[in-house]
Enzyme design. Sequence first.
Site, PDB file in Angstrom:
ATOM      1  CE  LYS A 105       0.106  36.547  22.876  1.00  0.00           C
ATOM      2  NZ  LYS A 105       1.024  36.580  24.023  1.00  0.00           N
ATOM      3  CB  THR A 196       2.011  37.591  34.548  1.00  0.00           C
ATOM      4  OG1 THR A 196       1.456  36.428  33.949  1.00  0.00           O
ATOM      5  CG2 THR A 196       2.727  38.421  33.508  1.00  0.00           C
ATOM      6  CB  SER A 367       2.331  28.539  31.130  1.00  0.00           C
ATOM      7  OG  SER A 367       1.217  29.380  31.088  1.00  0.00           O
TER       8      SER A 367
HETATM    9  N1  GLU Z   1      -0.023  35.407  27.458  1.00  0.00           N
HETATM   10  C1  GLU Z   1       1.118  35.310  28.315  1.00  0.00           C
HETATM   11  C2  GLU Z   1       2.325  35.932  27.658  1.00  0.00           C
HETATM   12  O1  GLU Z   1       2.209  36.723  26.754  1.00  0.00           O
HETATM   13  C3  GLU Z   1       1.345  33.890  28.794  1.00  0.00           C
HETATM   14  C4  GLU Z   1       1.657  32.894  27.731  1.00  0.00           C
HETATM   15  C5  GLU Z   1       1.706  31.466  28.205  1.00  0.00           C
HETATM   16  O2  GLU Z   1       1.617  31.236  29.389  1.00  0.00           O
HETATM   17  O3  GLU Z   1       1.821  30.591  27.351  1.00  0.00           O
HETATM   18  O4  GLU Z   1       3.425  35.720  28.058  1.00  0.00           O
END
Ligand code: GLU
Length: 425
Positions: A105, A196, A367
């Site tokens: 992250k 999502t 993703s």
């Molecule tokens: N930011 C999103 C999460 O917290 C997606 C992360 C991603 O696709 O790598 O799951």
Amino acid sequence: MNKNTDVYSQTKDEILKIGKKFKLDKNKLENFLEPNRILEVKIPVKTKKGIKIYKGYRSQHNNKLGPYKGGIRFHQNVDENEVKALSLWMTLKCAIANLPFGGGKGGIIVNPKELSESELEELSKGYIKKIYDIIGPLKDIPAPDVNTNAKIMKWMTDEYISLANEKNKKINRTLYSTFTGKPIEHNGLEGREEATGYGGVIILEEVIKKLGLNKKTLTMAIQGFGNVGFYFAKFASDLGYKITALSDSKGAILKTSKEDSFDIPLVLECKKKQGVLAGCYCSGGVCDIKKGKIISNDELLELPVDILVPAALENVINENNMHKIKAKIIIEMANGPITPNAFNYLSKKGVIIVPDILANSGGVAGSYIEWKQNLENKKYKKKEVFTMLETIMKKAFSNLWHAKEKYKTDLKETSYVYAINKIIE
Ligand code: GLU
């Protein structure tokens, strides 16, 4: 996100407790909890008042199951501990969704609303200059998160490709798979934007089926009207759930009649026109100022609805308001919206809570499909993407539902034990 809470220590304590309860190897667990690497960077941006330096992080938590994967957020309350916690959750999330990824992250301490478009672009590109060496299609794959979007992913991808060019790296299409959540016309994936929210609604449907409830009778309040909250609301209302309250960071709105649902696309249109949600009491194709009222974000969480969906930030349900939560089902669409103590309290009271690492894993599942599409030089259609997403989400849900019966505990403890066992064993 709350300035005074160290969300990483909070999560670590929680996992150590769960580890003890389920007799996980303490040594292995302690090693697992620490991220493999955290990079702290300083990013200069030219502003009207001179050069301003922003601080950013990339936490690479664990890559046992594949390259690090996870979003980058822009927020004034980002700090190292938050990024560490979020990267740990990504590791668990990818394991639960059976994706060939580990967890990472990133974050920059900034209120992006205070930056001009060109400053934001410089910041996004400057961040990539600083983390260039540690990312790549098979190393670490960033994506959008809070306050970042497809446009920002494009800036970042452009910067990555131009740096690769400078370093005489062979430029081929697979390099685009270094980032996910890109615009569709720039090697992105149809359906990634919705993934999502759509994934969360697939999980909700599975839960409702298991509980034998009739969704047409269920009311729902959703906190957050960004990408996740909006699409969750849209797909849920398309399926017949009655959405009676919505909010964004400025406040919440409540429909005075429980009979019908908010017309979600129309609410979005109205919000875009007005700049605020207040007054956007839209249903059945019309917005009527008399059909709703303004409430606070805290009041939204305490409404007597059947389903509550926190889809904004961390720790919004905590020791201060847990006694006032009336929903029977909570779907955690934000990352970490319920503190561990509040989670235990509500869970013991019989509230069914679907943890974030399952509920919002549709984003990273989307993703994964985008990453695969770029690596294989393919172009998937939205319908195919939604079908693939459904398969991934349903499998993750059914694995955990079975594991829950085996571990005889709630879905959160089950998710943690299931994911950690998969990684450390
Ligand atoms: N930011 C999103 C999460 O917290 C997606 C992360 C991603 O696709 O790598 O799951």
